[in-house]
Scaffold this active site. Structure first.
Site, PDB file in Angstrom:
ATOM      1  N   ARG A   1      49.135 -28.394  -4.100  1.00 15.72           N
ATOM      2  CA  ARG A   1      47.400 -28.469  -4.887  1.00 15.72           C
ATOM      3  C   ARG A   1      46.694 -29.307  -4.284  1.00 15.72           C
ATOM      4  O   ARG A   1      47.057 -30.490  -4.545  1.00 15.72           O
ATOM      5  CB  ARG A   1      48.104 -27.712  -5.967  1.00 15.72           C
ATOM      6  CG  ARG A   1      48.126 -26.419  -5.830  1.00 15.72           C
ATOM      7  CD  ARG A   1      47.415 -25.507  -5.347  1.00 15.72           C
ATOM      8  NE  ARG A   1      47.947 -23.811  -6.118  1.00 15.72           N
ATOM      9  CZ  ARG A   1      48.690 -22.836  -5.126  1.00 15.72           C
ATOM     10  NH1 ARG A   1      48.865 -23.511  -4.351  1.00 15.72           N
ATOM     11  NH2 ARG A   1      48.984 -21.358  -5.937  1.00 15.72           N
TER      12      ARG A   1
ATOM     13  N   GLU B   1      38.635 -27.493  -2.126  1.00 13.81           N
ATOM     14  CA  GLU B   1      39.394 -26.986  -0.767  1.00 13.81           C
ATOM     15  C   GLU B   1      38.189 -25.813  -0.542  1.00 13.81           C
ATOM     16  O   GLU B   1      37.603 -24.482  -1.431  1.00 13.81           O
ATOM     17  CB  GLU B   1      40.133 -26.786  -0.923  1.00 13.81           C
ATOM     18  CG  GLU B   1      40.514 -25.591   0.295  1.00 13.81           C
ATOM     19  CD  GLU B   1      42.363 -25.356  -0.062  1.00 13.81           C
ATOM     20  OE1 GLU B   1      43.458 -26.300  -0.127  1.00 13.81           O
ATOM     21  OE2 GLU B   1      42.457 -24.057   0.547  1.00 13.81           O
TER      22      GLU B   1
ATOM     23  N   HIS C   1      44.550 -24.358   4.951  1.00 14.96           N
ATOM     24  CA  HIS C   1      45.448 -24.042   3.870  1.00 14.96           C
ATOM     25  C   HIS C   1      46.008 -22.581   5.212  1.00 14.96           C
ATOM     26  O   HIS C   1      46.214 -22.335   4.779  1.00 14.96           O
ATOM     27  CB  HIS C   1      44.747 -23.292   3.400  1.00 14.96           C
ATOM     28  CG  HIS C   1      45.623 -22.956   2.201  1.00 14.96           C
ATOM     29  ND1 HIS C   1      45.377 -23.631   0.445  1.00 14.96           N
ATOM     30  CD2 HIS C   1      46.642 -22.513   1.848  1.00 14.96           C
ATOM     31  CE1 HIS C   1      45.769 -22.905  -0.315  1.00 14.96           C
ATOM     32  NE2 HIS C   1      47.077 -22.670   0.172  1.00 14.96           N
TER      33      HIS C   1
END
Length: 339
Positions: free
Chosen positions: A248, A276, A295
């Protein structure tokens, strides 16, 4: 003949199409009873509520609406939620365990590509591949001409794994392919004997940091892990060390990391960021010492079929009253191990 339990698939249409090809949908229909319309991406219309009221088990994934108290109240027969993806945060709450509803996820299956990505990142970090590839300012004249990147090697390196999670454990085990690599693990909840069996040594984070050439982060996202790797921790890493984050973004202080990389002291491979996506003007975007991927470490493409197969195996165990292998308990939830 035993009656098959009634099931409802709850996820976005793209998720449903990625998870269930014809053979997997057929397998699902062999295990449970489905309505003519077996899939939905919402739970609030009258037709969806009617199907929810009959459902004994939900199969969920990306795009599923949150299972709020109101929606759970409309599902009096619900006994299990089997999540076909990784984290169930944002989907479930403690109310499910209060109602005695079992919860599982495919996080173990999703850990496979993340660990594979991490292993590749560690190997590339040893040779500084991503950073040399984008360095347009240097003219390479042969062996020994590359400077400023540290020792370009994957032999006798030390890797620090922060978080002995399902992914962290896989990374430790995969690192055995690198000859002469020393692996250290920092995790206040890990069992030293389990860590040793996996092929690493359990140490405190502060003890680990000055020793490692690569630091890879696999801890859960919790209030106490926010900026777990901050300016103080980054400063303790050796020159030319590489920070890898596939967990994360909030676990690493982005500003502090950008400062260290801009100074030419550290390198970073980031599949997750905070925020993000990063703002267009983020210094991390323009630094040659930083590689950012969007990601992609988790399951994509055909890898999603692995998640579906994992969930259908778990569903088979649930319908035959066998012990579940990927159940998320209230204790797991409290420790952030469902994330």
């Amino acid at each position: 003949m035993l009656t098959k339990p009634h099931a409802l698939v709850v996820m976005s249409r793209p998720s449903f199409e990625a998870h269930f090809d014809r053979s997997r949908l057929q397998r699902l229909a062999e295990i449970v009873t489905l309505d003519d319309l077996s899939w939905t991406d919402e739970l609030d219309t009258p037709s969806a509520r009617a199907r929810l009221a009959r459902a004994e088990v939900l199969l969920t994934s990306w795009g599923a609406p949150e299972l709020t108290d109101e929606r759970l109240a409309a599902a009096p027969n619900l006994k299990a939620v089997l999540h076909c993806a990784g984290s169930v945060r944002g989907l479930v709450s403690e109310e499910l365990w209060r109602r005695g509803i079992q919860v599982t996820s495919a996080a173990d299956a999703n850990a496979v590509p993340v660990a594979e990505y991490t292993l590749a990142a560690i190997i590339f970090a040893g040779k500084k591949v991503p950073f040399l590839a984008v360095d347009k300012q240097r003219a390479y004249g042969g062996w020994g001409s590359v400077t400023g990147y540290g020792d370009l090697s994957n032999f006798e390196r030390s890797v620090g794994v922060v978080g002995f999670s399902r992914i962290g454990r896989r990374v430790v085990e995969m690192l055995k392919v690198l000859s002469g690599t020393t692996c250290l693990v920092a995790d206040p909840y890990a069992d030293p004997e389990e860590v040793e069996r996996a092929g690493a040594k359990l140490v405190d984070l502060e003890e680990m940091l000055p020793q490692v050439h690569v630091l890879t982060v696999h801890a859960p996202e919790l209030p106490e892990t926010h900026h777990l790797i901050g300016a103080e921790q980054l400063a303790k890493l050796p020159n030319a060390a590489t920070v890898i984050n596939t967990a994360r973004g909030s676990l690493v202080d982005s500003a502090a990391l950008a400062a260290e990389c801009a100074a030419g002291r550290l390198f970073a491979i980031l599949d997750v960021t905070d925020p993000e996506p990063l703002p267009a003007d983020s210094p991390l975007r323009r630094l040659g010492q930083v590689m950012i991927t969007p990601h992609i470490a988790g399951s994509l493409g055909s890898e999603i079929g692995r998640l579906t197969d994992h969930t259908l195996d778990e569903l088979s165990r649930w319908t035959s009253r066998q012990p579940l292998q990927a159940e998320i308990t209230a204790e797991h939830w409290a420790l952030g191990l469902s994330a």
